[in-house]
Design a protein around this motif. Structure first.
Motif, mmCIF file in Angstrom:
data_model
loop_
_atom_site.group_PDB
_atom_site.id
_atom_site.type_symbol
_atom_site.label_atom_id
_atom_site.label_comp_id
_atom_site.label_asym_id
_atom_site.label_seq_id
_atom_site.Cartn_x
_atom_site.Cartn_y
_atom_site.Cartn_z
ATOM 1 N N ILE A 1 23.847 27.620 137.728
ATOM 2 C CA ILE A 1 24.249 26.352 137.129
ATOM 3 C C ILE A 1 23.038 25.541 136.649
ATOM 4 N N ALA A 2 21.942 25.597 137.385
ATOM 5 C CA ALA A 2 20.744 24.863 136.963
ATOM 6 C C ALA A 2 20.192 25.429 135.658
ATOM 7 N N ASP A 3 20.278 26.743 135.485
ATOM 8 C CA ASP A 3 19.825 27.350 134.232
ATOM 9 C C ASP A 3 20.658 26.870 133.056
ATOM 10 N N TYR A 4 21.958 26.732 133.265
ATOM 11 C CA TYR A 4 22.807 26.262 132.163
ATOM 12 C C TYR A 4 22.447 24.832 131.765
ATOM 13 N N LYS A 5 22.097 24.008 132.726
ATOM 14 C CA LYS A 5 21.721 22.616 132.437
ATOM 15 C C LYS A 5 20.348 22.542 131.782
ATOM 16 N N ILE A 6 19.353 23.150 132.407
ATOM 17 C CA ILE A 6 17.977 23.039 131.941
ATOM 18 C C ILE A 6 17.711 23.997 130.786
ATOM 19 N N GLY A 7 18.257 25.193 130.874
ATOM 20 C CA GLY A 7 18.052 26.184 129.817
ATOM 21 C C GLY A 7 18.565 25.711 128.471
ATOM 22 N N SER A 8 19.724 25.072 128.468
ATOM 23 C CA SER A 8 20.258 24.593 127.187
ATOM 24 C C SER A 8 19.386 23.484 126.609
ATOM 25 N N ALA A 9 18.835 22.634 127.462
ATOM 26 C CA ALA A 9 17.983 21.547 126.969
ATOM 27 C C ALA A 9 16.686 22.099 126.382
ATOM 28 N N VAL A 10 16.045 23.030 127.074
ATOM 29 C CA VAL A 10 14.789 23.560 126.532
ATOM 30 C C VAL A 10 15.062 24.474 125.334
ATOM 31 N N TRP A 11 16.252 25.070 125.282
ATOM 32 C CA TRP A 11 16.649 25.846 124.093
ATOM 33 C C TRP A 11 16.676 24.918 122.873
ATOM 34 N N TYR A 12 17.236 23.727 123.032
ATOM 35 C CA TYR A 12 17.239 22.737 121.948
ATOM 36 C C TYR A 12 15.815 22.429 121.488
ATOM 37 N N LEU A 13 14.898 22.290 122.440
ATOM 38 C CA LEU A 13 13.528 21.931 122.103
ATOM 39 C C LEU A 13 12.786 23.038 121.370
ATOM 40 N N GLU A 14 13.328 24.238 121.379
ATOM 41 C CA GLU A 14 12.730 25.354 120.643
ATOM 42 C C GLU A 14 13.041 25.279 119.146
ATOM 43 N N HIS A 15 13.997 24.464 118.760
ATOM 44 C CA HIS A 15 14.409 24.410 117.359
ATOM 45 C C HIS A 15 13.264 23.908 116.484
ATOM 46 N N LEU A 16 13.122 24.498 115.322
ATOM 47 C CA LEU A 16 12.046 24.150 114.396
ATOM 48 C C LEU A 16 12.073 22.672 113.996
ATOM 49 N N ALA A 17 13.227 22.062 113.970
ATOM 50 C CA ALA A 17 13.316 20.637 113.616
ATOM 51 C C ALA A 17 12.537 19.768 114.603
ATOM 52 N N ILE A 18 12.497 20.182 115.854
ATOM 53 C CA ILE A 18 11.756 19.419 116.862
ATOM 54 C C ILE A 18 10.265 19.456 116.532
ATOM 55 N N GLU A 19 9.758 20.644 116.266
ATOM 56 C CA GLU A 19 8.337 20.777 115.942
ATOM 57 C C GLU A 19 7.985 20.079 114.627
ATOM 58 N N LYS A 20 8.811 20.254 113.625
ATOM 59 C CA LYS A 20 8.512 19.667 112.314
ATOM 60 C C LYS A 20 8.569 18.139 112.336
ATOM 61 N N ASN A 21 9.476 17.578 113.120
ATOM 62 C CA ASN A 21 9.638 16.122 113.120
ATOM 63 C C ASN A 21 8.702 15.395 114.069
ATOM 64 N N ASN A 22 8.361 16.009 115.210
ATOM 65 C CA ASN A 22 7.492 15.278 116.135
ATOM 66 C C ASN A 22 6.365 16.121 116.727
ATOM 67 N N LYS A 23 6.150 17.308 116.161
ATOM 68 C CA LYS A 23 5.015 18.158 116.526
ATOM 69 C C LYS A 23 5.045 18.610 117.989
ATOM 70 N N TYR A 24 6.216 18.686 118.567
ATOM 71 C CA TYR A 24 6.342 19.149 119.947
ATOM 72 C C TYR A 24 6.588 20.653 119.984
ATOM 73 N N LYS A 25 5.954 21.319 120.935
ATOM 74 C CA LYS A 25 6.225 22.727 121.224
ATOM 75 C C LYS A 25 6.291 22.899 122.731
ATOM 76 N N ASN A 26 7.298 23.651 123.183
ATOM 77 C CA ASN A 26 7.400 23.976 124.598
ATOM 78 C C ASN A 26 6.183 24.776 125.042
ATOM 79 N N PRO A 27 5.796 24.639 126.317
ATOM 80 C CA PRO A 27 4.781 25.548 126.850
ATOM 81 C C PRO A 27 5.285 26.994 126.760
ATOM 82 N N GLN A 28 4.378 27.941 126.730
ATOM 83 C CA GLN A 28 4.749 29.338 126.538
ATOM 84 C C GLN A 28 5.784 29.825 127.556
ATOM 85 N N ARG A 29 5.607 29.518 128.828
ATOM 86 C CA ARG A 29 6.552 29.998 129.850
ATOM 87 C C ARG A 29 7.934 29.405 129.620
ATOM 88 N N ILE A 30 8.001 28.175 129.192
ATOM 89 C CA ILE A 30 9.291 27.530 128.929
ATOM 90 C C ILE A 30 9.912 28.115 127.665
#
Length: 124
Positions: free
Chosen positions: A64-93
């Motif tokens: 259940i924790a993976d479904y909560k946290i995994g979906s959020a960090v999955w969103y942060l992988e989207h190219l729109a996040i990087e293009k709009n605010n220059k954020y990238k997840n750490p490699q392990r994430i």
């Protein structure tokens, strides 16, 4: 429980809101995006060291924790996040997000097409 508590009290409330919300149009950008990005990366690195000794939070299968946290960090992988605010997840994430998506059922992957399509509209 601990991972879910961390998600609620640290990641989602203090970091995710500064990264995802502004891109999605649900909140204002922080005063200093670079500082917010750095704080999020640092928090996720601590999380990874504590909870991601295996492929997922509980080991080799989603919980259940993976479904909560995994979906959020999955969103942060989207190219729109990087293009709009220059954020990238750490490699392990980033790997965790990839593994999370791959472990989902075809129906769950199809469900995420809607959120992906929404973020596709935020590409500049």
């Amino acid at each position: 429980d601990w991972a879910l508590d961390w998600a609620a009290t640290t990641f989602l409330s203090k970091h995710y809101t500064n990264i995802w919300y502004p891109v999605a149009g649900f909140g204002a950008a922080p005063a200093n995006q670079d500082d917010a990005n750095k704080a999020c990366v640092e928090s996720l690195e601590v999380f990874a060291k504590k909870f991601l000794a295996g492929k997922f939070i509980g080991g080799t299968t989603l919980n259940i924790a993976d479904y909560k946290i995994g979906s959020a960090v999955w969103y942060l992988e989207h190219l729109a996040i990087e293009k709009n605010n220059k954020y990238k997840n750490p490699q392990r994430i980033s790997q965790y997000a990839t593994d999370f998506y791959a472990a989902l059922s075809p129906e769950s992957q199809k469900f995420l097409e809607g959120p992906k399509g929404f973020l596709d509209t935020k590409l500049k």
